[in-house]
Each structure stands twice: as structure tokens, then as C-alpha cells.
Design a protein around this motif. Structure first.
Motif, PDB file in Angstrom:
ATOM      1  N   ASN A 101       0.828  -1.212   0.000  1.00  0.00           N
ATOM      2  CA  ASN A 101       0.000   0.000   0.000  1.00  0.00           C
ATOM      3  C   ASN A 101       0.858   1.256   0.000  1.00  0.00           C
ATOM      4  N   VAL A 102       2.045   1.168   0.622  1.00  0.00           N
ATOM      5  CA  VAL A 102       2.953   2.319   0.643  1.00  0.00           C
ATOM      6  C   VAL A 102       3.807   2.341  -0.631  1.00  0.00           C
ATOM      7  N   TYR A 103       4.268   1.164  -1.069  1.00  0.00           N
ATOM      8  CA  TYR A 103       5.146   1.100  -2.248  1.00  0.00           C
ATOM      9  C   TYR A 103       4.580   1.865  -3.442  1.00  0.00           C
ATOM     10  N   HIS A 104       3.279   1.646  -3.741  1.00  0.00           N
ATOM     11  CA  HIS A 104       2.757   2.216  -4.991  1.00  0.00           C
ATOM     12  C   HIS A 104       2.687   3.742  -4.955  1.00  0.00           C
ATOM     13  N   LEU A 105       2.861   4.327  -3.743  1.00  0.00           N
ATOM     14  CA  LEU A 105       2.831   5.785  -3.640  1.00  0.00           C
ATOM     15  C   LEU A 105       4.099   6.438  -4.200  1.00  0.00           C
ATOM     16  N   VAL A 106       5.118   5.621  -4.536  1.00  0.00           N
ATOM     17  CA  VAL A 106       6.301   6.206  -5.202  1.00  0.00           C
ATOM     18  C   VAL A 106       5.919   6.773  -6.571  1.00  0.00           C
ATOM     19  N   TYR A 107       4.753   6.373  -7.088  1.00  0.00           N
ATOM     20  CA  TYR A 107       4.293   6.888  -8.382  1.00  0.00           C
ATOM     21  C   TYR A 107       3.313   8.055  -8.219  1.00  0.00           C
ATOM     22  N   SER A 108       3.151   8.556  -6.972  1.00  0.00           N
ATOM     23  CA  SER A 108       2.234   9.673  -6.722  1.00  0.00           C
ATOM     24  C   SER A 108       2.686  10.917  -7.486  1.00  0.00           C
ATOM     25  N   ALA A 109       1.692  11.717  -7.909  1.00  0.00           N
ATOM     26  CA  ALA A 109       2.010  12.974  -8.601  1.00  0.00           C
ATOM     27  C   ALA A 109       2.482  14.046  -7.621  1.00  0.00           C
ATOM     28  N   HIS A 110       2.261  13.812  -6.328  1.00  0.00           N
ATOM     29  CA  HIS A 110       2.668  14.797  -5.309  1.00  0.00           C
ATOM     30  C   HIS A 110       4.045  14.407  -4.775  1.00  0.00           C
ATOM     31  N   ARG A 111       5.041  15.231  -5.014  1.00  0.00           N
ATOM     32  CA  ARG A 111       6.424  14.826  -4.740  1.00  0.00           C
ATOM     33  C   ARG A 111       6.705  14.494  -3.272  1.00  0.00           C
ATOM     34  N   PRO A 112       6.284  15.309  -2.281  1.00  0.00           N
ATOM     35  CA  PRO A 112       6.591  14.936  -0.891  1.00  0.00           C
ATOM     36  C   PRO A 112       6.048  13.560  -0.495  1.00  0.00           C
ATOM     37  N   VAL A 113       4.861  13.204  -0.977  1.00  0.00           N
ATOM     38  CA  VAL A 113       4.306  11.869  -0.708  1.00  0.00           C
ATOM     39  C   VAL A 113       5.198  10.812  -1.355  1.00  0.00           C
ATOM     40  N   ALA A 114       5.563  11.046  -2.620  1.00  0.00           N
ATOM     41  CA  ALA A 114       6.370  10.073  -3.362  1.00  0.00           C
ATOM     42  C   ALA A 114       7.755   9.892  -2.738  1.00  0.00           C
ATOM     43  N   VAL A 115       8.362  10.991  -2.291  1.00  0.00           N
ATOM     44  CA  VAL A 115       9.698  10.914  -1.680  1.00  0.00           C
ATOM     45  C   VAL A 115       9.649  10.146  -0.358  1.00  0.00           C
ATOM     46  N   ALA A 116       8.596  10.401   0.443  1.00  0.00           N
ATOM     47  CA  ALA A 116       8.437   9.664   1.709  1.00  0.00           C
ATOM     48  C   ALA A 116       8.255   8.170   1.431  1.00  0.00           C
ATOM     49  N   ALA A 117       7.461   7.856   0.393  1.00  0.00           N
ATOM     50  CA  ALA A 117       7.255   6.450   0.020  1.00  0.00           C
ATOM     51  C   ALA A 117       8.547   5.837  -0.524  1.00  0.00           C
ATOM     52  N   GLY A 118       9.338   6.648  -1.232  1.00  0.00           N
ATOM     53  CA  GLY A 118      10.624   6.173  -1.753  1.00  0.00           C
ATOM     54  C   GLY A 118      11.576   5.792  -0.628  1.00  0.00           C
ATOM     55  N   GLU A 119      11.557   6.584   0.440  1.00  0.00           N
ATOM     56  CA  GLU A 119      12.418   6.280   1.586  1.00  0.00           C
ATOM     57  C   GLU A 119      11.953   4.991   2.279  1.00  0.00           C
ATOM     58  N   PHE A 120      10.630   4.824   2.389  1.00  0.00           N
ATOM     59  CA  PHE A 120      10.077   3.595   2.979  1.00  0.00           C
ATOM     60  C   PHE A 120      10.499   2.382   2.144  1.00  0.00           C
ATOM     61  N   LEU A 121      10.335   2.493   0.820  1.00  0.00           N
ATOM     62  CA  LEU A 121      10.704   1.408  -0.100  1.00  0.00           C
ATOM     63  C   LEU A 121      12.194   1.086   0.024  1.00  0.00           C
ATOM     64  N   TYR A 122      13.029   2.119   0.080  1.00  0.00           N
ATOM     65  CA  TYR A 122      14.480   1.920   0.175  1.00  0.00           C
ATOM     66  C   TYR A 122      14.848   1.192   1.463  1.00  0.00           C
ATOM     67  N   LYS A 123      14.243   1.641   2.576  1.00  0.00           N
ATOM     68  CA  LYS A 123      14.578   1.016   3.868  1.00  0.00           C
ATOM     69  C   LYS A 123      14.115  -0.435   3.920  1.00  0.00           C
ATOM     70  N   LYS A 124      13.001  -0.738   3.248  1.00  0.00           N
ATOM     71  CA  LYS A 124      12.446  -2.097   3.292  1.00  0.00           C
ATOM     72  C   LYS A 124      13.185  -3.050   2.339  1.00  0.00           C
ATOM     73  N   LEU A 125      13.461  -2.598   1.119  1.00  0.00           N
ATOM     74  CA  LEU A 125      13.992  -3.524   0.104  1.00  0.00           C
ATOM     75  C   LEU A 125      15.476  -3.333  -0.232  1.00  0.00           C
ATOM     76  N   PHE A 126      16.028  -2.158   0.059  1.00  0.00           N
ATOM     77  CA  PHE A 126      17.363  -1.876  -0.470  1.00  0.00           C
ATOM     78  C   PHE A 126      18.440  -1.632   0.585  1.00  0.00           C
TER      79      PHE A 126
END
Length: 278
Positions: free
Chosen positions: A140-165
């Protein structure tokens, strides 16, 4: 005498809590509700022995459903202050299991500021205990990396990075100086390609790259590694990339070069608040 004094002070605190907070945390005025939640967050942090338990945490949990965004926002920032302190994590387990679904749903809040802080809170929850969030919660959080709103997408990108990378392989310490296909980034680049293909938003590589640009710059700028994955023969026992995976990697690589050269988010991604126009 010390014990008596402490008991007397705690009785006063309880009287203030029951006489003031319990009535005002649902005041008709949103600003007063917000102040109440902000303060109880401070009490829990400063005097966790008395206040950091489910008898008090439940008020923050209930208030996460408040109609006003500013009040929901105070709930999330109060909780961030608690989850940030790893020593307090054990006292938050029951609260997390009870209100986790609500926090996950707040990542889609109509107020962007609230959505951003909900994602940041989940990132802290993730760091405190990986087992708490289910695969579905994370997706549910991962797909927000494709959000049109950058602060939401960046926060989701950090979540994705911490979880998978951000998991470090102990063997990487010995090969940290290796480059190209043998570098520790090789598997991470592949993970990025697999994630991109699984998300099935193939025209949005630029959005994915922009979301992770702040937290994974070293990975996204490792063009030597990307080149070697495309041009060199696989190592012994290594699965070669399929044509589809190679195409995806080329697309991601082009987006990283464009991001590095142009230094601005892709077209269609902004930072405006979600407010109806006149």
C-alpha cells in the motif's frame, strides 16, 4: 516521604488529566484538540513511566479519525516522537497492532501533509520491528512512489528503500571495492528493475527514480554497475537478465541520467497542497 510526595504529584496529574484533557481532547474547536494531542505526546516522551501506556495512547489512536487534518497531523507527529526512541518500542506493541491499519489508511489521506507524515511514521514502525507490517501493508505504501505529489512520493521512496534496499549483506564488506557487475550495488539494481516491472507502471520510470533520488543517490548514479549488467557476461551461477528486464534497466538508467543533468522532478509531479480551486 519521597514516595508520598510522588504519589501526591501523580494524583494531581491524574486530576488535571481527567478534569481538563479528557474533556478538551474532543473540544468543538480543532485548534484545542490539536494542542491536547501535541501535549500528550510530549508527556508520553518526557514521563513514559506514567503516561506511555494504552490508557493514554488510546486517545491518540481515537483522534487519528478526527475530521480536521491539523489534528490528525498532530497525532502522527506525536507518535513519531515515540517510535523514534527505540527504548520505548516495547511499550508501543499493543498500540501498533490495534491502530496499524488506521495509520496505513492515512497514507491516502486527502491532506497531503497528513499522508506524508503517515508514511514517515510507518518507516519508523518498520525500523522498530519488521514483522509488524504485512506484505499488503508495505505494498500500500510502495505504490505511492508513483504519486504525482512529490513529498508523498519521496516519503514512500524512503520507505521502499529502507524495506527492500538497505539490508547489508555481511559478505559485502569484503567486496566493497569491487565495481561493475561484482559491486554490492548489482543486486540492488536488479531489485529495482524487478520492482519496476512488478509494479506494472512501465511509463513512469522517471517518477520511480525521482522518488528514490534523495535516499538512494549512490545506487541510482552507479552507471558503471548498470552498464556492466547490460554488457558483460553473467558471473558463474548468476541468472542473466531477460530482454524485458534489460529494457527496463535501460529506461531506468536514462531517467537517472536525465535527473542528474536536469535536477528537477519529472513533468506532472508537483508539491502543491490538495485544495480545490476557486
Amino acid at each position: 516521604q519521597l514516595q508520598e510526595n510522588q504519589d501526591e504529584i501523580e494524583n494531581m496529574m491524574n486530576a488535571i488529566f481527567k478534569g481538563v484533557f479528557v474533556h478538551r481532547y474532543r473540544d468543538a474547536i480543532a485548534e484545542i484538540r490539536a494542542i491536547c494531542i501535541e501535549e500528550i505526546g510530549i508527556w508520553m516522551k518526557m514521563y513514559s513511566d506514567a503516561f506511555l501506556n494504552d490508557s493514554y495512547l488510546k486517545y491518540v489512536g481515537w483522534t487519528m479519525h478526527d475530521k480536521q487534518g491539523e489534528v490528525r497531523l498532530k497525532c502522527l507527529t506525536a507518535l513519531q516522537g515515540l517510535y523514534y526512541n527505540k527504548e520505548l518500542n516495547s511499550k508501543l506493541e499493543l498500540f501498533t497492532s490495534r491502530f496499524k491499519d488506521r495509520i496505513v489508511s492515512m497514507t491516502l489521506d486527502k491532506e497531503y501533509d497528513v499522508a506524508v507524515q503517515a508514511i514517515k511514521l510507518l518507516t519508523l514502525v518498520l525500523q522498530s520491528s519488521e514483522e509488524v507490517l504485512t506484505a499488503e501493508d508495505c505494498e500500500n505504501v510502495y505504490h505511492l512512489v508513483y504519486s504525482a505529489h512529490r513529498p508523498v512520493a519521496v516519503a514512500a521512496g524512503e520507505f521502499l528503500y529502507k524495506k527492500l534496499f538497505s539490508r547489508k549483506d555481511p559478505e559485502d564488506d569484503g567486496i566493497i571495492k569491487r565495481r561493475g557487475r561484482q559491486s554490492p550495488n548489482a543486486n540492488l539494481v536488479k531489485t529495482l528493475v524487478f520492482f519496476f516491472l512488478e509494479s506494472e507502471l512501465h511509463e513512469h520510470a522517471a517518477y520511480l527514480v525521482d522518488s528514490m533520488w534523495d535516499c538512494a543517490t549512490d545506487l541510482l548514479k552507479d552507471w558503471e554497475c548498470m552498464n556492466s549488467l547490460l554488457l558483460e557476461e553473467p558471473l558463474n551461477g548468476e541468472e542473466p537478465l531477460t530482454d524485458r528486464q534489460e529494457s527496463a534497466l535501460i529506461e531506468i538508467m536514462l531517467c537517472t541520467i536525465r535527473q542528474a543533468a536536469e535536477c528537477h522532478p519529472p513533468v506532472g509531479r508537483g508539491t502543491g497542497k490538495r485544495v480545490g480551486s476557486k
